[in-house]
Scaffold this active site. Sequence first.
Site, PDB file in Angstrom:
ATOM      1  N   CYS A  71       0.826  -1.214   0.000  1.00 33.28           N
ATOM      2  CA  CYS A  71       0.000   0.000   0.000  1.00 33.28           C
ATOM      3  C   CYS A  71       0.859   1.262   0.000  1.00 33.28           C
ATOM      4  CB  CYS A  71      -0.932   0.003   1.197  1.00 33.28           C
ATOM      5  SG  CYS A  71      -1.583  -1.623   1.590  1.00 33.28           S
ATOM      6  N   HIS A 112      -8.914   3.655  -1.285  1.00 37.44           N
ATOM      7  CA  HIS A 112      -7.551   3.140  -1.169  1.00 37.44           C
ATOM      8  C   HIS A 112      -7.207   2.227  -2.344  1.00 37.44           C
ATOM      9  CE1 HIS A 112      -3.853   1.719   0.371  1.00 37.44           C
ATOM     10  NE2 HIS A 112      -4.286   0.778   1.169  1.00 37.44           N
TER      11      HIS A 112
END
Lengths: 183, 394
Positions: B84, B338
Amino acid sequence: MGEEKKTLKDMYDSQMKQFFEFVESMKKSLGVPMFPDMKSGRAQYLDQREITLKFIISIENIKDFFNALAEGKLLATKCENCNEIYFPPQRDCPKCKASGLGWIELSREGELVTFTQINVKPYSFSHYDDYIVGIVRLPEGVNVTAWIREKDPTKLKPGMKMRLEIVKREPEDYYTYEWVPVS
Amino acid sequence: MSRNVAIVGVGHSKFGVRNDVSLPELAWESIKMALEDSGLEQKDIQYVVVSNVGGWSSEPLPAVVVNEYAGICPTGTVRVEAACASGSAAVKLAYDMVASGHVDIAMAVGVEKMNESPTPTVVEFIGRAGNYFWEFQNFGLTFPGYYALYMTAYMHKYGATEEDFCKVAVKNHYYGARNPKAQFQKEITIEKCMASRYIAWPIKLFDSSPITDGSAAVILASEEVAKQLTDSPVWIRAIGYASDTSNLSKRDTFTSLRAGVIAGEKAYKMAGIDKDKVLNIIDVAEVHDCFTIAEVMAYEDLGFAKRGEGIEMIRNEETYIGGKIPVNLSGGLKAKGHPIAATGEGMIAELTNQLLNRVEKDRQAPIKNGYALAHNIGGTGHYAYVTILSLSKP
């Protein structure tokens, strides 16, 4: 009726089956695997190729761990040079660059550090009921992650005593290890 | 000898379920915006770093697919992965190319199309992002599950409640509702958050960032080039980085992400900022709130709050505009969305716009000192990048 309990996997599978049947019917009428997204109506193309991922992982250098597991023991490796204990077990000690580390059997009791219950499961775990995963600290100073034999997470607290058992995982039918709260 | 590097153009797609576009089309949205923002053409870009985690999407070599579509060929490119934090890793690599003098202009573009696979497959892929063999294979942890281990420990140690954590979600949805690029543009209440179902106890659906498609792009240039291009360059003052063990069982603490602490300290040192005085310097921050617990730990790891007092910051609304330090005015990962490997560039693009007073009025931070901070975590503290931007030249 003798109805079997529906798992998350049954739900996932039936949703996918319905979806594939819908795209197949669209393909028959349009001649291409093109279909509108159910929510947005935007045109999508369904991949006509498929691969299955199932990895083959070498355990040649830590096979003793798995042999011992089948005999009911949980092993770690220990560096005879610097006394570092490794769990998960590893052949090499990066601290002093020694190789071919020896084996020790780990204690069976430790203290719960933290835990969670997995409610939304990955596809390959979706045939299980919700399971609790915990990390337990052993007197040797290593932590061991495993399922905890408990259904209700509110009954657990960090700091609780846990005992390790070697168990058969079903329905796959293989040995693994599990924490059991010591009451 | 390292050269000064400035941000001269940014682009940011709408985040969400983007099944109206393919992966290269989605990347192009941001690339085009960044090119127009900078006044540069494709031929001016001398290196392109593409961040994409993939697995759930169909193209295994996304860098070349994106560059061909965008007409940036045969420039030279690479795809990077830091889970991420891939986006910040891409910015770091592009920064290094310019700072080192190898090139004068480089671009970092992040793109992720998570919705090319069904949700159970995506849950599986992200769950595997830790230590596959020892922690996934037998125990089936998920991404929310990994962070839930931290939330359980934090609640036990500091007496924080699930309701406290929901306050992070309420704040981030409040700002997401004011960001037209956000996946969720609706405010939520504590009650709604508390009523949402558990996905990995004690993490509920509304503690969690969504599955998102999106892209963002950042163009970096040397000081000489930046001066010719713009009167308002935003300078990269520091990029701190660190990593941690793949097995969560090897972590010493579950109330802090060690990599986040170290990356922050490195960044503060590089930028010449005293960690104890950070609240007096940073005007606005984007922190990695993949789950509400992650934002609370970020407050403490970055020195916004003392250990155990991060939860007080959100209880007292100190991270809204007007508080001690406004955090995640974009809506954060929680509400803006996200898209794994585009999140880092998304943070940098957002903060560039914040520093230049270019965001929607009701979510614009007051810019006093001209400093902004992006805190981007990969996996469960596996990777960490902290980037500090400023309006003033190093």
